[in-house]
Each structure stands twice: as structure tokens, then as C-alpha cells.
Motif scaffolding. Structure first.
Motif, PDB file in Angstrom:
ATOM      1  N   ILE A  28       0.885  -1.172   0.000  1.00 38.60           N
ATOM      2  CA  ILE A  28       0.000   0.000   0.000  1.00 38.60           C
ATOM      3  C   ILE A  28       0.919   1.217   0.000  1.00 38.60           C
ATOM      4  N   ARG A  29       0.641   2.181  -0.853  1.00 34.37           N
ATOM      5  CA  ARG A  29       1.494   3.369  -0.939  1.00 34.37           C
ATOM      6  C   ARG A  29       1.662   4.026   0.428  1.00 34.37           C
ATOM      7  N   GLY A  30       2.888   4.461   0.692  1.00 34.29           N
ATOM      8  CA  GLY A  30       3.183   5.136   1.947  1.00 34.29           C
ATOM      9  C   GLY A  30       2.353   6.387   2.147  1.00 34.29           C
ATOM     10  N   GLU A  31       2.073   7.107   1.064  1.00 33.93           N
ATOM     11  CA  GLU A  31       1.270   8.328   1.190  1.00 33.93           C
ATOM     12  C   GLU A  31      -0.147   7.992   1.659  1.00 33.93           C
ATOM     13  N   TYR A  32      -0.692   6.858   1.238  1.00 37.91           N
ATOM     14  CA  TYR A  32      -2.014   6.447   1.716  1.00 37.91           C
ATOM     15  C   TYR A  32      -1.971   6.107   3.205  1.00 37.91           C
ATOM     16  N   LEU A  33      -0.931   5.386   3.606  1.00 38.55           N
ATOM     17  CA  LEU A  33      -0.805   5.013   5.012  1.00 38.55           C
ATOM     18  C   LEU A  33      -0.679   6.259   5.886  1.00 38.55           C
ATOM     19  N   GLN A  34       0.106   7.236   5.428  1.00 40.08           N
ATOM     20  CA  GLN A  34       0.254   8.487   6.173  1.00 40.08           C
ATOM     21  C   GLN A  34      -1.086   9.206   6.290  1.00 40.08           C
ATOM     22  N   LYS A  35      -1.845   9.218   5.206  1.00 37.75           N
ATOM     23  CA  LYS A  35      -3.147   9.887   5.250  1.00 37.75           C
ATOM     24  C   LYS A  35      -4.103   9.154   6.178  1.00 37.75           C
ATOM     25  N   PHE A  36      -4.093   7.824   6.148  1.00 35.52           N
ATOM     26  CA  PHE A  36      -4.940   7.064   7.076  1.00 35.52           C
ATOM     27  C   PHE A  36      -4.588   7.414   8.517  1.00 35.52           C
ATOM     28  N   GLU A  37      -3.300   7.486   8.805  1.00 34.01           N
ATOM     29  CA  GLU A  37      -2.872   7.820  10.165  1.00 34.01           C
ATOM     30  C   GLU A  37      -3.241   9.257  10.531  1.00 34.01           C
ATOM     31  N   GLY A  38      -3.430  10.089   9.539  1.00 28.03           N
ATOM     32  CA  GLY A  38      -3.870  11.472   9.763  1.00 28.03           C
ATOM     33  C   GLY A  38      -5.379  11.625   9.668  1.00 28.03           C
ATOM     34  N   ASN A  39      -6.087  10.516   9.655  1.00 33.26           N
ATOM     35  CA  ASN A  39      -7.555  10.493   9.569  1.00 33.26           C
ATOM     36  C   ASN A  39      -8.085  11.154   8.301  1.00 33.26           C
ATOM     37  N   GLN A  40      -7.342  11.014   7.224  1.00 32.70           N
ATOM     38  CA  GLN A  40      -7.767  11.503   5.921  1.00 32.70           C
ATOM     39  C   GLN A  40      -8.074  10.279   5.059  1.00 32.70           C
ATOM     40  N   PHE A  41      -9.358  10.057   4.815  1.00 34.76           N
ATOM     41  CA  PHE A  41      -9.754   8.839   4.113  1.00 34.76           C
ATOM     42  C   PHE A  41     -10.267   9.107   2.703  1.00 34.76           C
ATOM     43  N   ASP A  42     -10.482  10.362   2.373  1.00 30.16           N
ATOM     44  CA  ASP A  42     -10.922  10.710   1.023  1.00 30.16           C
ATOM     45  C   ASP A  42      -9.665  10.960   0.195  1.00 30.16           C
ATOM     46  N   ILE A  43      -9.097   9.877  -0.310  1.00 30.50           N
ATOM     47  CA  ILE A  43      -7.797   9.952  -0.969  1.00 30.50           C
ATOM     48  C   ILE A  43      -7.871   9.655  -2.465  1.00 30.50           C
ATOM     49  N   GLY A  44      -9.054   9.754  -3.013  1.00 28.26           N
ATOM     50  CA  GLY A  44      -9.213   9.571  -4.448  1.00 28.26           C
ATOM     51  C   GLY A  44      -9.360   8.129  -4.894  1.00 28.26           C
ATOM     52  N   LEU A  45      -9.637   7.239  -3.961  1.00 27.16           N
ATOM     53  CA  LEU A  45      -9.846   5.834  -4.296  1.00 27.16           C
ATOM     54  C   LEU A  45     -11.321   5.484  -4.149  1.00 27.16           C
ATOM     55  N   THR A  46     -11.728   4.419  -4.807  1.00 28.47           N
ATOM     56  CA  THR A  46     -13.096   3.955  -4.602  1.00 28.47           C
ATOM     57  C   THR A  46     -13.218   3.405  -3.182  1.00 28.47           C
ATOM     58  N   GLU A  47     -14.437   3.342  -2.700  1.00 25.30           N
ATOM     59  CA  GLU A  47     -14.706   2.894  -1.332  1.00 25.30           C
ATOM     60  C   GLU A  47     -14.148   1.489  -1.078  1.00 25.30           C
ATOM     61  N   ILE A  48     -14.276   0.617  -2.040  1.00 24.08           N
ATOM     62  CA  ILE A  48     -13.815  -0.763  -1.837  1.00 24.08           C
ATOM     63  C   ILE A  48     -12.295  -0.826  -1.651  1.00 24.08           C
ATOM     64  N   TYR A  49     -11.556   0.022  -2.358  1.00 25.40           N
ATOM     65  CA  TYR A  49     -10.104   0.054  -2.178  1.00 25.40           C
ATOM     66  C   TYR A  49      -9.736   0.657  -0.830  1.00 25.40           C
ATOM     67  N   THR A  50     -10.404   1.729  -0.456  1.00 26.79           N
ATOM     68  CA  THR A  50     -10.120   2.347   0.842  1.00 26.79           C
ATOM     69  C   THR A  50     -10.361   1.354   1.963  1.00 26.79           C
ATOM     70  N   ARG A  51     -11.496   0.669   1.917  1.00 27.24           N
ATOM     71  CA  ARG A  51     -11.818  -0.319   2.949  1.00 27.24           C
ATOM     72  C   ARG A  51     -10.808  -1.486   2.928  1.00 27.24           C
ATOM     73  N   GLY A  52     -10.446  -1.929   1.742  1.00 29.70           N
ATOM     74  CA  GLY A  52      -9.485  -3.014   1.628  1.00 29.70           C
ATOM     75  C   GLY A  52      -8.108  -2.640   2.160  1.00 29.70           C
ATOM     76  N   PHE A  53      -7.682  -1.418   1.862  1.00 29.40           N
ATOM     77  CA  PHE A  53      -6.387  -0.956   2.357  1.00 29.40           C
ATOM     78  C   PHE A  53      -6.413  -0.797   3.877  1.00 29.40           C
ATOM     79  N   LEU A  54      -7.514  -0.273   4.413  1.00 31.31           N
ATOM     80  CA  LEU A  54      -7.627  -0.153   5.872  1.00 31.31           C
ATOM     81  C   LEU A  54      -7.577  -1.532   6.526  1.00 31.31           C
ATOM     82  N   ARG A  55      -8.293  -2.482   5.946  1.00 31.54           N
ATOM     83  CA  ARG A  55      -8.294  -3.844   6.493  1.00 31.54           C
ATOM     84  C   ARG A  55      -6.881  -4.446   6.422  1.00 31.54           C
TER      85      ARG A  55
END
Length: 82
Positions: A28-55
Motif C-alpha cells: 500500500i502506498r506510503g502516502e495512503y498510510l500516512q493519510k490514514f494515520e492522519g484520519n484523511q480517508f478521502d484519498i481519491g480511491l473507490t470505497e472498496i479500495y479504501t476499505r481493503g487498504f484499511l483492512r
């Protein structure tokens, strides 16, 4: 109560893992992980990818993924999905 991002970041830091190491291990891209840790979940991905990456990230950190996803669903205004 901790936010999703705080739980993810705390778990990662307690294990002594850098964002880069987590990104390499989870593919998973480091920038996505950083955004998740910053409580930023609207990162330009579809919902299924966001949920999958969080899982995937929660599983990698060995924290309850179902709870993370339930809290994420609540944050988005939806019903918790388990």
C-alpha cells in the motif's frame, strides 16, 4: 477514545515500523498510510479500495480490522459493516 488514525499510528510505532517498511510489506502506498494515520480517508480511491487498504493495514499491524472498518463506516455516516 482514539481516532482510527491514532490507533493505526500507535500500533505501528509500538512495533518500531516505519511508514516505508509498512508500505513495502503491505504493498500500500506510503502516502495512503500516512493519510490514514492522519484520519484523511478521502484519498481519491473507490470505497472498496479504501476499505481493503484499511483492512490490510490493520491486519498487518495486528489490530482488530473489523473494529477499524466499523469505526470507518460510522465516520462515513453508514451502518457498520462487519
Amino acid at each position: 477514545m482514539q481516532t482510527i488514525g491514532e490507533r493505526l499510528e500507535d500500533a505501528r510505532k509500538k512495533k518500531g515500523i516505519s511508514i516505508r517498511e509498512a508500505a513495502e510489506a503491505t504493498k500500500i502506498r506510503g502516502e495512503y498510510l500516512q493519510k490514514f494515520e492522519g484520519n484523511q480517508f478521502d484519498i481519491g480511491l473507490t470505497e472498496i479500495y479504501t476499505r481493503g487498504f484499511l483492512r490490510g493495514y490493520a491486519n498487518y499491524l495486528r489490530i482488530p480490522a473489523d473494529r477499524i472498518l466499523s469505526d470507518y463506516s460510522s465516520l462515513r455516516g453508514g451502518e457498520p459493516r462487519i
